[in-house]
Design a protein around this motif. Structure first.
Motif, short mmCIF file in Angstrom:
data_model
loop_
_atom_site.label_atom_id
_atom_site.label_comp_id
_atom_site.label_asym_id
_atom_site.label_seq_id
_atom_site.Cartn_x
_atom_site.Cartn_y
_atom_site.Cartn_z
N VAL A 88 0.84 -1.20 0.00
CA VAL A 88 0.00 0.00 0.00
C VAL A 88 0.88 1.25 0.00
O VAL A 88 0.60 2.21 -0.72
CB VAL A 88 -0.94 -0.01 1.22
N CYS A 89 1.92 1.25 0.80
CA CYS A 89 2.78 2.43 0.91
C CYS A 89 3.47 2.76 -0.41
O CYS A 89 3.72 3.93 -0.72
CB CYS A 89 3.83 2.22 1.99
N GLU B 274 2.15 2.36 -3.28
CA GLU B 274 1.14 2.87 -4.21
C GLU B 274 0.53 4.19 -3.78
O GLU B 274 -0.01 4.92 -4.61
CB GLU B 274 0.03 1.83 -4.38
N ASP B 275 0.57 4.51 -2.50
CA ASP B 275 -0.14 5.67 -1.95
C ASP B 275 0.85 6.61 -1.26
O ASP B 275 1.44 6.27 -0.22
CB ASP B 275 -1.20 5.19 -0.96
N GLU C 111 0.41 9.18 0.51
CA GLU C 111 0.04 9.67 1.84
C GLU C 111 0.82 8.95 2.94
O GLU C 111 1.13 9.52 3.98
CB GLU C 111 -1.47 9.52 2.07
N ARG D 211 -7.33 4.26 6.03
CA ARG D 211 -6.99 4.28 4.61
C ARG D 211 -6.33 2.96 4.19
O ARG D 211 -6.60 2.43 3.11
CB ARG D 211 -6.04 5.46 4.35
N LYS E 220 -7.56 0.10 1.35
CA LYS E 220 -6.76 -0.12 0.15
C LYS E 220 -6.03 -1.47 0.12
O LYS E 220 -5.66 -1.96 -0.94
CB LYS E 220 -5.71 0.99 0.01
#
Length: 389
Positions: A234-235, A237-238, A240, A269, A273
């Motif tokens: 996830v990190c 890809e995102d 934030e 979040r 995701k």
């Protein structure tokens, strides 16, 4: 010897249901030669003489005093074998790590366990002199252990579990952890087996004869590792999740409430995701590509390839770890670092060759003629997946 043999007479399914990650299992056997087919003193001597020349594959340990590597390692990592035996004579345990990479019988045992559990295993060997000698101080392990007593005997002393199912790196710390009361003491004699889950504090000593025991260690991934792997996915890809912490977050004027709110928002979040499948797929690929098949006899198989006929008998190598993937028009076989692609029409034939312990080439289903069957079998023999009987 297979993993099922190690547990006998307890069945593998019964072990998983009643003991695995729950409680220890002790198996006492009358047959003192039960594990001779795995390892002998001659195997140890051959290993130390011809193969085991490097540290840390070979090490020595003594619970009564720390032995610096300078005592027996020269030239950076080369073992002084005479000094190793001198230290053994003075009470030290000889530790031989990852012996499954050197001893064929241990390699077969490890492959059998890996096939059963779909995770990595390893075999270490410990050779301890007689006379109440002890290689390691009281401790727990961070992976589950099957201790196989091969030669002599060992007295095991069992204590508490200060950390239930500790993670790798969450080692026993004598300065802050208490072992708990001794709850059990017993002897493992040659042929006996002791399974214990990670986190169980123990130590062991040899009585009046030398001891050789094998530890079959289970190196499985945990849910923690899967969560971390999924989080990293996830990190990546995102953005934030990749932001710096607020300026001053480590200072005296930091606002904990604001940071807590931001942290909770990222947790939500992440939950929205995160995807299990990609993380699990990376673990599966890592496991399959790192598993080496048993290739003993492969050179002889090459020599006999030209002699194969439809009546020849072949079969898969023991405990192959692989994955078949249906791609629509093609089927892929993933095994070790190889990916073998075949037309989808060959899927049933490929599955038959991998799942049938022994078969005649002419019996392979799903292919039009003997020539096609021979072509498939020859390729799988060349890849080291089938062997000729």
């Amino acid at each position: 010897m297979t993993f099922a043999d190690v547990l006998a007479p307890v069945g593998v399914d019964s072990f998983i249901r009643d003991y695995f990650e729950k409680k220890p299992l002790i198996l006492h056997r009358e047959d003192r030669t039960y594990f001779d087919r795995l390892l002998t003193l001659d195997d140890i001597d051959r290993h130390l003489n011809f193969v085991g020349h490097k540290f840390p594959d070979i090490a020595v340990a003594n619970a009564l005093e720390e032995i610096p590597t300078s005592e027996y390692v020269v030239g950076g990592d080369r073992i002084d074998k005479n000094r190793v035996y001198q230290l053994f004579d003075q009470g030290a345990t000889i530790v031989m790590r990852k012996m499954h990479t050197f001893v064929p019988a241990l390699a077969r045992l490890v492959r059998s366990a890996e096939k059963q559990f779909s995770c990595e295993f390893q075999c270490n060997v410990y050779f301890t002199p007689p006379g109440a000698k002890q290689g390691f101080k009281i401790h727990y392990d961070t992976h589950d252990i099957f201790a196989l007593q091969v030669i002599g005997a060992k007295t095991w002393r069992i204590y508490g579990t200060p950390v239930e199912m500790p993670l790798v790196g969450q080692d026993y710390d004598r300065s802050v952890m208490q072992p708990g009361e001794r709850t059990q003491e017993f002897d493992l004699k040659s042929g006996d087996m002791y399974y214990f889950p990670r986190g169980l504090v123990h130590d062991c000593v040899t009585p009046d004869e030398p001891s050789v025991h094998i530890t079959l260690g289970m190196l499985s991934h945990t849910w923690t590792e899967l969560f971390v792997e999924a989080l990293m996915g996830v990190c990546q890809e995102d953005a934030e999740f990749r932001r710096y912490l607020p300026i001053g977050a480590m200072g005296p004027d930091a606002d904990p409430a604001t940071m807590e709110a931001s942290f909770r928002a990222l947790v939500e979040r992440f939950a929205e995701k995160v995807k299990l499948a990609p993380a699990l797929e990376r673990f599966r690929d890592g496991f399959i590509t790192s598993r080496q098949p048993d290739t003993l006899g492969r050179s002889a198989d090459y020599q006999r390839l030209g002699q194969l006929t439809a009546s020849s008998s072949v079969g898969p190598r023991a405990d192959l770890i692989y994955r078949l993937q249906d791609n629509g028009d093609t089927v892929s076989l993933h095994v070790n670092t190889a990916e073998i692609k075949l037309p989808a029409a060959a899927a049933s034939a490929l599955k038959f060759t991998l799942e049938s312990p022994r078969f005649s080439i002419g019996d392979v289903p799903g292919l039009a003629d003997d020539s096609s069957k021979l072509t498939l079998v020859r390729r799988l023999v060349r890849e080291g997946l089938l062997t000729i009987h």
